[in-house]
Design an enzyme around this catalytic site. Structure first.
Site, short mmCIF file in Angstrom:
data_model
loop_
_atom_site.label_atom_id
_atom_site.label_comp_id
_atom_site.label_asym_id
_atom_site.label_seq_id
_atom_site.Cartn_x
_atom_site.Cartn_y
_atom_site.Cartn_z
N CYS A 79 47.32 87.81 53.30
CA CYS A 79 45.91 87.80 52.37
C CYS A 79 45.35 86.71 52.45
CB CYS A 79 46.40 88.74 51.17
SG CYS A 79 44.94 88.58 49.96
N CYS A 82 43.81 85.80 48.89
CA CYS A 82 44.93 85.30 48.12
C CYS A 82 45.19 83.88 48.15
CB CYS A 82 46.19 86.14 48.37
SG CYS A 82 45.88 88.00 48.12
#
Length: 324
Positions: A79, A82
């Protein structure tokens, strides 16, 4: 987590009010137990960020949330957002110096926790306060927004649950267990506890009086103001016939008291926007004492939901437009 029986979003029903009071009591009991056991001293700044999996969730998140708000960062290696968000959260965890604990959960390795939280996409950030879960935000967020959210979180944790955070010692060895900070009993703790016990036993009149006793001595006590607003709301709807109240409101749209009674039921049932909208619409059609009566009831309901709730903020704007 959530067990979603308490939320900063302010949905109010009988179960939610009782659950919030129970969570506060459990948090106080956990702190008292930790104090009796002597605690473990201050922790290192490095211990403010921890990796948590399904096996350790009960201990590392739920139990520790009785002494400090636990912010959960759901992330994954693949991700990209993230990788931008997580370092900001980690830095802020250290900067806030024990006001919250950051728990990082890899969703690829902990699918069950992801499902339990109902997460549809990452990054997703939640918090647990005194065993109660609430969503903070999902997706990438700017640092200013994150700070504002964290400020609200620590304020609610302290005002509603007495969670003042962890003691951090920059010289402490990393890996030390967190200690429950000593929290001397406040001058009104006994009265507030009496109010909670009255609520638990269904003695709403007793709870109202106990909260009023605190406010007589300390008019700015936020916990007592919130508790009084909730207890008075529950007292007003106790024993009413919901069908008759709603029929009266539908049959008499200009009847101020009928609309107020229906708004109380709306709020207790968790229909926050309906309650606010009903009264604001009635405000726009009234003048004089009736208008002031509606305005005062709206302010009381705002207290129940909480001033930081976005629905309260929006309703305040709508009320201002209706009044002026």
């Amino acid at each position: 987590m959530q067990p979603r029986n308490m939320s900063m979003s302010g949905v109010v029903d009988l179960a939610a009010v009782k659950a919030a009071q129970e969570a506060k009591t459990k948090a106080e009991q956990a702190r008292a137990q930790a104090a009796r056991e002597g605690g473990a001293g201050a922790i290192s700044p490095a211990d403010l960020v921890i990796d948590v999996d399904e096996a350790g969730f009960e201990t590392e998140v739920l139990q520790r949330s009785a002494e400090v708000p636990v912010v959960i960062d759901f992330w994954a290696e693949w991700c990209q957002p993230c990788k931008q968000l997580s370092p900001v959260l980690e830095r802020l965890a250290v900067e806030y110096n024990g006001r919250f604990l950051l728990a990082k959960i890899d969703v690829d390795a902990n699918q069950m926790l992801m499902q339990q939280f109902g997460i549809q996409g990452i990054p997703a950030v939640f918090a647990v306060v005194a065993g109660q879960a609430l969503p903070l935000f999902q997706g990438a967020a700017g640092e200013e927004q994150i700070r504002g959210t964290l400020d609200q979180l620590v304020q609610v944790a302290e005002q509603r649950f007495g969670l003042t955070g962890l003691t951090v010692d920059p010289d402490a060895d990393a890996g030390g267990a967190p200690a429950a900070p000593e929290r001397p009993a406040g001058p009104y703790d006994a009265l507030l506890e009496a109010a909670v016990q009255a609520l638990d036993s269904g003695d709403l009149s007793g709870a109202v009086q106990a909260y009023k006793n605190v406010l007589n001595e300390d008019p700015g006590n936020e916990e007592a103001k919130l508790g009084l607003a909730q207890a008075e709301l529950l007292q007003r709807v106790q024993g009413v016939d919901p069908q008759q109240v709603r029929k009266d409101a539908a049959d008499k749209p200009a009847d101020v008291q009928a609309q107020i009674a229906a708004a109380d039921l709306d709020l207790v049932g968790g229909h926050v926007e309906d309650a606010f909208g009903r009264l604001i619409e009635t405000v726009s059609r009234t003048v004089g004492d009736d208008r002031d009566t509606l305005r005062m009831r709206l302010l009381e309901l705002f207290e129940v939901v909480g001033p930081e709730d976005p629905r309260v903020i929006a309703a305040r704007r709508a009320l201002a437009r209706a009044l002026f």
